[in-house]
Scaffold this active site. Structure first.
Site, PDB file in Angstrom:
ATOM      1  N   GLU A   1       0.827  -1.219   0.000  1.00 42.47           N
ATOM      2  CA  GLU A   1       0.000   0.000   0.000  1.00 42.47           C
ATOM      3  C   GLU A   1       0.858   1.265   0.000  1.00 42.47           C
ATOM      4  O   GLU A   1       0.510   2.266  -0.626  1.00 42.47           O
ATOM      5  CB  GLU A   1      -0.921  -0.009   1.229  1.00 42.47           C
ATOM      6  CG  GLU A   1      -1.886   1.151   1.301  1.00 42.47           C
ATOM      7  CD  GLU A   1      -2.863   1.162   0.127  1.00 42.47           C
ATOM      8  OE1 GLU A   1      -3.726   0.291   0.087  1.00 42.47           O
ATOM      9  OE2 GLU A   1      -2.734   2.041  -0.754  1.00 42.47           O
TER      10      GLU A   1
ATOM     11  N   LYS B   1       5.604   4.226  -9.916  1.00 40.94           N
ATOM     12  CA  LYS B   1       4.214   4.065  -9.462  1.00 40.94           C
ATOM     13  C   LYS B   1       3.303   3.696 -10.633  1.00 40.94           C
ATOM     14  O   LYS B   1       2.359   2.911 -10.469  1.00 40.94           O
ATOM     15  CB  LYS B   1       3.754   5.340  -8.757  1.00 40.94           C
ATOM     16  CG  LYS B   1       4.497   5.538  -7.432  1.00 40.94           C
ATOM     17  CD  LYS B   1       4.427   6.952  -6.908  1.00 40.94           C
ATOM     18  CE  LYS B   1       5.169   7.066  -5.577  1.00 40.94           C
ATOM     19  NZ  LYS B   1       5.416   8.449  -5.162  1.00 40.94           N
TER      20      LYS B   1
HETATM   21  N1  HSE Z   1       9.488  10.547  -2.955  1.00 44.58           N
HETATM   22  C1  HSE Z   1       8.139  10.136  -3.021  1.00 44.58           C
HETATM   23  C2  HSE Z   1       7.258  11.331  -3.332  1.00 44.58           C
HETATM   24  C3  HSE Z   1       7.749   9.495  -1.722  1.00 44.58           C
HETATM   25  O1  HSE Z   1       7.744  12.465  -3.237  1.00 44.58           O
HETATM   26  O2  HSE Z   1       6.098  11.150  -3.683  1.00 44.58           O
HETATM   27  C4  HSE Z   1       6.435   8.773  -1.757  1.00 44.58           C
HETATM   28  O3  HSE Z   1       6.459   7.695  -2.635  1.00 44.58           O
END
Ligand code: HSE
Length: 341
Positions: A151, A226
């Site tokens: 998650e 992501k």
């Molecule tokens: N470095 C990532 C961001 C952390 O700034 O979204 C969260 O995945």
């Protein structure tokens, strides 16, 4: 539930802080109790104690930057590697919170595979293994009858994976599009308010939003990781980095941002995933676009579904407690499924 942590940076410490502060509530509400029995890090040292480490002392040592001053206790071992801790076979869950490597996913991927072989469940904030080795982790976890949860990898503790995989399980999700990197959204928001790029990035690092190497954030790779997680886990499409068109915010100047503002628009780093591919690209949005009003480190995602139309989720995208709480949610889910603790 006995936990091994690989990594003890912003996310690991945030999670430990939550365990320290909520232990009575978790016990009462869910009959859940967890102990950290091992922590392996690249730059603070390592601690292992099969009967559990003292979490307040662990956090205090981490604040000082090293486990060297962690108090001696019977059974404490200071020299075990992560591999040795996993091989000891005394933990129930491997919590992978070490820095993400989106080129090799290592060493985290090997630890995850070793842990599954040793019968341990997984909870990951590290995006590398999920983004680059989704299929092999899924098939090994399934073959072993173990849970693996991630998650924290997309939108911190904002329940993105859970929404898609559980609440929307009966829908086909056709695409996902949104703001998936907290650091760049924070920088763009601050720059629009007159701060320099360098000062805004320094603040994002100080607030614990940025990756250990922030070039992964500002050049778009973190959001790209992501996109791969969403494509593999939610769209069911085995996209790889080579399938994505990725750029970040480094080419956006203060003048570009001012020009967009004067035209009633705003730059956002938009990430998208479809069955045919994905992209991460700084995009000028009209202020009327709902994504244009998502500011600071907040993230947003819209899932396009067959039965419900568009579903949009907005919430924290990065941060210490914000990401630590995703690890807790994963452990509570594992606890529910396995009936452990
Ligand atoms: N470095 C990532 C961001 C952390 O700034 O979204 C969260 O995945």
């Amino acid at each position: 539930m006995k936990l091994l942590l690989v990594g003890f940076g912003v996310v690991g410490q945030g999670f430990a802080q939550i365990l320290r502060d909520k232990s009575a509530e978790l016990q009462r509400k869910f009959n859940f109790s967890a102990e950290i029995i091992g922590v392996a890090t690249a730059n603070k040292g390592a601690l292992y104690r099969a009967d559990g480490l003292n979490i307040p002392a662990l956090l205090e040592a981490a604040d000082r930057g090293s486990f060297a001053d962690y108090p001696d206790e019977p059974g404490l071992k200071r020299a075990k590697t992560a591999g040795e801790m996993i091989a000891a076979g005394e933990a129930d869950v491997l919590v992978e919170v070490s820095p993400t490597d989106l080129e090799t996913a290592q060493p985290a991927l090997d630890y995850c595979l070793q842990a599954l072989d040793a019968g341990m469940h997984l909870a990951l904030a590290n995006k590398g293994p999920v983004a680059l080795a989704y299929a092999s982790l899924k098939s090994k976890a399934r073959a072993k009858g173990l849970q693996w949860r991630y998650e924290a990898t997309v939108m911190a503790g904002t329940p993105t994976m859970r929404l898609a995989e559980e609440a929307l399980a009966g829908c086909k999700i056709r695409s996902a599009r949104g703001i998936l990197n907290g650091t760049t959204n924070y920088i763009l928001t601050r720059m629009e308010n007159g701060m320099s790029y360098e000062a805004a990035l320094a603040q994002a690092q100080q607030l614990g939003y940025a990756e250990a190497d922030p070039s992964g954030d500002v050049e778009g790779w973190d959001a790209a990781g992501k996109v791969l997680i969403l494509a593999n886990a939610i769209l069911g499409v085995p996209l790889a980095m080579a399938d994505l068109d990725v750029s970040g915010i480094t080419a956006i100047s203060e003048a570009d941002i001012a020009e967009a503002k004067a035209a009633g628009e705003r730059y956002k780093l938009i990430a998208s995933a479809t069955p045919d591919g994905g992209a991460v690209k700084a995009t000028r949005l009209p202020l009327a676009d709902p994504l244009a009003s998502v500011g600071g480190s907040t993230n947003a995602i819209t899932f396009e579904t067959d039965l419900l139309g568009d579903i949009t989720l907005i919430g924290a995208g990065a941060g210490k407690l914000e990401t630590g709480c995703a690890i807790l949610a994963d452990l509570l889910a594992i606890n529910r499924v396995t009936g452990q603790a």
